[in-house]
Every structure is written in structure tokens, then in C-alpha cells.
Design a protein around this motif. Structure first.
Motif, PDB file in Angstrom:
ATOM      1  N   PHE A  87       0.200  -1.637  -0.013  1.00 57.09           N
ATOM      2  CA  PHE A  87      -0.180  -0.183  -0.348  1.00 57.09           C
ATOM      3  C   PHE A  87       0.807   1.902  -0.309  1.00 57.09           C
ATOM      4  O   PHE A  87       0.475   2.359   0.408  1.00 57.09           O
ATOM      5  N   GLU A  88       1.979   1.313  -0.237  1.00 55.39           N
ATOM      6  CA  GLU A  88       2.817   1.839  -0.214  1.00 55.39           C
ATOM      7  C   GLU A  88       2.547   3.715  -0.745  1.00 55.39           C
ATOM      8  O   GLU A  88       2.999   3.708  -0.689  1.00 55.39           O
ATOM      9  N   ARG A  98      -3.509   5.489   2.020  1.00 56.67           N
ATOM     10  CA  ARG A  98      -3.076   4.549   3.308  1.00 56.67           C
ATOM     11  C   ARG A  98      -2.206   6.091   3.428  1.00 56.67           C
ATOM     12  O   ARG A  98      -2.254   6.085   5.032  1.00 56.67           O
ATOM     13  N   ASN A  99      -1.784   7.544   2.787  1.00 60.67           N
ATOM     14  CA  ASN A  99      -0.802   8.544   3.130  1.00 60.67           C
ATOM     15  C   ASN A  99      -1.816   9.381   3.386  1.00 60.67           C
ATOM     16  O   ASN A  99      -1.201  11.035   3.762  1.00 60.67           O
ATOM     17  N   MET A 145       9.267  16.880  10.445  1.00 57.46           N
ATOM     18  CA  MET A 145       7.644  16.075  10.515  1.00 57.46           C
ATOM     19  C   MET A 145       7.000  15.173  10.331  1.00 57.46           C
ATOM     20  O   MET A 145       6.958  14.206  10.040  1.00 57.46           O
ATOM     21  N   LYS A 146       7.498  14.900   9.179  1.00 55.96           N
ATOM     22  CA  LYS A 146       7.513  14.144   7.606  1.00 55.96           C
ATOM     23  C   LYS A 146       8.350  12.391   8.254  1.00 55.96           C
ATOM     24  O   LYS A 146       7.257  11.477   8.335  1.00 55.96           O
ATOM     25  N   ASN A 159       4.550  12.237   2.309  1.00 59.93           N
ATOM     26  CA  ASN A 159       5.632  13.443   1.166  1.00 59.93           C
ATOM     27  C   ASN A 159       5.661  14.538   2.096  1.00 59.93           C
ATOM     28  O   ASN A 159       4.610  14.915   2.175  1.00 59.93           O
ATOM     29  N   MET A 160       6.274  15.539   1.320  1.00 64.68           N
ATOM     30  CA  MET A 160       6.889  16.764   1.067  1.00 64.68           C
ATOM     31  C   MET A 160       5.353  17.781   0.842  1.00 64.68           C
ATOM     32  O   MET A 160       5.067  18.504   1.913  1.00 64.68           O
TER      33      MET A 160
END
Length: 379
Positions: A109-110, A115-116, A139-140, A152-153
Motif C-alpha cells: 500500500f506504499e 493510506r497516506n 515533521m515528515k 511526502n513533503m
């Protein structure tokens, strides 16, 4: 799918998503509606590889446009989350499953956006870290380690932007900045264009104003060109204490480096001085700035900055195809002797010695020094 009851629709919805994730696919909310004859709403959740069904085509002769959304495979799998009354209170349950999957389940699931997704808990964590000036990269890393995610950023920066917009309370960044600076006791002056955009801004910290009341004898002025976000010149104003320590008077963000702009900046500086007059104002060899200094501070001596002069001479020598080492050797040697002469006689003698040395054979160098720097030797 589980047939348990949940107190809120959010809990039921999240439970359905977690069950789907454990099986290798994701659910997204498609629609919420009531069927005919029902009083309680239903939430329809579709597979993330599904797509909306098209039931109406305006022109039968016109070919249907393909669904080009990434990951949309036309999957018809659907889950229904329905509200029902249980012992007189409204509960939610995962009521039924419709259709079948037409694709393989995911093993990793990356790369999944779901998921993110930044949940409420993650957003709260970002808000706390932003308040403590944590860097976005940190933070990331913290979020990914804590929640086993792959953010991601761009997600981090977008959330930071939302937090800062919320903090502004509907004001524009410049309006908020000026308001906060006034609350803190800054000296502020602005100029605006016809669209009410800030063109010139002058700021002084209240502690700088206190120091300036005691040490106002020397002022150093320098400007950077297009090194900030807005590509505007930034004029830095510095003074010196009696123990030869520099401190910042203030700065001015200006639209250009014209004489009228420098005159405005120095007029604000004069207001800050409150009737006091500096003995010397040190600048680089910028003509319009010198003119503005003579106009606003006619009683002050305008001196030239030695550091800027050395850098200009070094750059000129390197344009003659000399190495940096040779250029620095000249500035620190023959030219340094002339520069730091204590008397007029010593200055004249050093200039004669320089012309009689091997450097005197370089006509371009001698003409440059005579025309560019000896003409303003008194500064």
C-alpha cells in the motif's frame, strides 16, 4: 464485513475502511442518500478502483469519453453503511455488500493515496510541531515513523499552509505581519501603490530603537539585490557601539534602488534618529545612495565601505585573467599599504611606490584605480 453496531457514522465508516484495508483494497465514500420509504440514511462506499456509472449520454452518435483517472478499473464492489434504531437509539452498521471485484487485491500500500491521507490525529501532530518551529523534513519523518506511513513533503507543506492561513484569520500575510509588528512596538512605515500593495516597507525593532538612542554616531547601509522571495532589494541599516560591536537598526524592503527610494528610506531613518545626526554614514560606491545621503544627512560624512572596495578591486583584477590568489595578494599588499596610510604624505608615497612596482606596468589596472578609487580618496 462485520455486522457490529457503531455509535456514529464516522466510526462505522472507518471500521469498513479498516476491514477493507486488511483484505487488500480500499473503500471511498461514494454517496449518502435515503431510499424511498426509508427514514434513516445510507452511506454507499465503493472500491477505490471503481468509477461512476454513466446513465445518460446527451448525443448517442458521439463516442463516450474514456475514464482516464488513474487506478479506475470500473470495479462494481460496493458496501452499504446504514443507520437503524436499536433500543430507541440510532446506531450504524455495515449492512451489506453489493457486486464483485474485477481486479487483484493489493499486496503493498506504499503508493496508495488513502493510506497516506492526513487524518485528524496527524494534522494535530503537524499543528503542534509547526508551533514549535519543527522543520518540515522532521515533521515528515516523525509522522512516517509514528504511523508507519509514507507521507511526502507536498502533503506536509500543504497542511502547514492551511495552518498558517487559519492563523491569519482572513487577513493577508502582509496585513497580519504589520498588525503583529505594531503590537510588539516596532517602528513601521509603508508606502503603497494604487492597488494598495506594499511597495516600500521600513521596520525597526523596539530594542534597536533603545540602543540607537545611545549609539547613533556611525551608520552602515547596504542592500542586497533580489535575494529574497519577492525578488526585491533589501536595505540593511547597522550601527556600532563604543566597543565596536555591530547591532541592527532595522531594514527596508523596497521596490527598486532609485534615488527617490533611497531618499524615502533615509527619511524614515532620520525620523528614527529623532533629531540626532550620525557623524558618519558608510555605504558602498553606489551613486544614487550617496546623493540621497547628502540630501537627507548633509551634516554627516559619507564614507565608503572598505570591504566592498576590496571585493570590487579583486573582481576587476580577475577580469584581467589574474587568479584569485594574485588579486587578494594585491589588495592585501600594495593597495593595503595605500589604503591604511595615516597621513596624506604616506598615501601619496604609497601610490608612487605602487606605480613604480611591477603593478605599474599594467596600464589598465592603474587607469582603473585612478579613475574609480583615487577620485574619491577622501571618502
Amino acid at each position: 464485513m462485520s455486522a457490529g453496531f457503531y455509535d456514529t457514522k464516522d466510526k462505522a465508516r472507518e471500521a469498513a475502511k479498516e476491514i477493507a484495508k486488511s483484505l487488500g483494497f480500499f473503500l471511498i465514500v461514494s454517496t449518502t442518500k435515503r431510499n424511498p420509504g426509508e427514514t434513516n440514511p445510507r452511506i454507499y462506499m465503493d472500491c477505490n478502483h471503481g468509477c461512476r456509472s454513466i446513465t445518460y449520454i446527451p448525443d448517442p452518435d458521439k463516442p463516450r469519453r474514456n475514464n482516464t483517472k488513474a487506478g479506475k478499473l470500473g470495479c462494481r464492489f460496493r458496501v452499504v453503511v446504514q443507520a437503524i434504531l436499536v433500543d430507541g437509539s440510532l446506531k450504524w452498521r455495515i449492512d451489506g455488500v453489493r457486486g464483485f471485484h474485477n481486479h487483484k487485491f493489493e499486496l503493498y500500500f506504499e503508493g496508495s493515496s488513502q493510506r497516506n491521507t492526513l487524518t485528524k490525529e496527524k494534522k494535530e501532530d503537524i499543528k503542534k510541531m509547526e508551533a514549535t518551529m519543527t522543520q518540515p523534513k522532521q515533521m515528515k519523518k516523525s509522522l512516517n515513523d509514528t504511523y508507519d506511513a509514507h507521507h511526502n513533503m507536498k502533503q506536509i507543506y500543504n497542511e502547514i499552509g492551511k495552518i498558517r492561513l487559519q492563523r491569519l484569520g482572513g487577513m493577508k500575510p502582509m496585513q497580519w505581519t504589520l498588525g503583529e509588528a505594531q503590537k510588539l512596538g516596532y517602528f513601521i512605515e509603508c508606502e503603497f501603490d494604487i492597488d494598495h500593495h506594499v511597495t516600500n516597507l521600513f521596520l525597526c525593532h523596539p530594542e534597536s530603537l533603545e540602543m540607537l538612542s545611545a549609539w547613533y554616531f556611525v551608520v552602515l547601509i547596504d542592500s542586497t539585490y533580489k535575494t529574497n522571495k519577492h525578488k526585491k532589494p533589501l536595505v540593511q541599516l547597522v550601527s556600532v557601539t563604543l566597543v565596536q560591536k555591530n547591532f541592527n537598526i532595522g531594514f527596508a524592503s523596497v521596490a527598486d534602488e532609485k534615488k527617490e527610494t533611497y531618499t524615502w528610506v533615509l527619511s524614515q531613518l532620520k525620523s528614527v534618529f529623532g533629531g540626532r545626526v550620525p557623524n558618519a554614514i558608510v555605504t558602498d560606491k553606489e551613486g544614487v545612495l550617496g546623493v540621497a545621503v547628502r540630501e537627507i544627512f548633509p551634516e554627516s560624512t559619507n564614507l565608503l565601505c572598505v570591504w566592498h572596495m576590496k571585493k570590487n578591486i579583486e573582481a576587476k583584477l580577475m577580469s584581467f585573467r589574474m587568479s584569485r590568489e594574485v588579486a587578494e595578494g594585491f589588495v592585501g599588499g600594495p593597495w593595503g599599504t595605500l589604503l591604511y596610510a595615516n597621513t596624506q604624505e604616506g598615501f601619496d608615497s604609497a601610490w608612487v611606490d605602487l606605480q613604480n612596482s611591477r603593478w605599474g606596468d599594467n596600464g589598465r589596472l592603474i587607469n582603473y584605480l585612478r579613475g574609480e578609487w583615487l577620485s574619491c580618496a577622501r571618502k
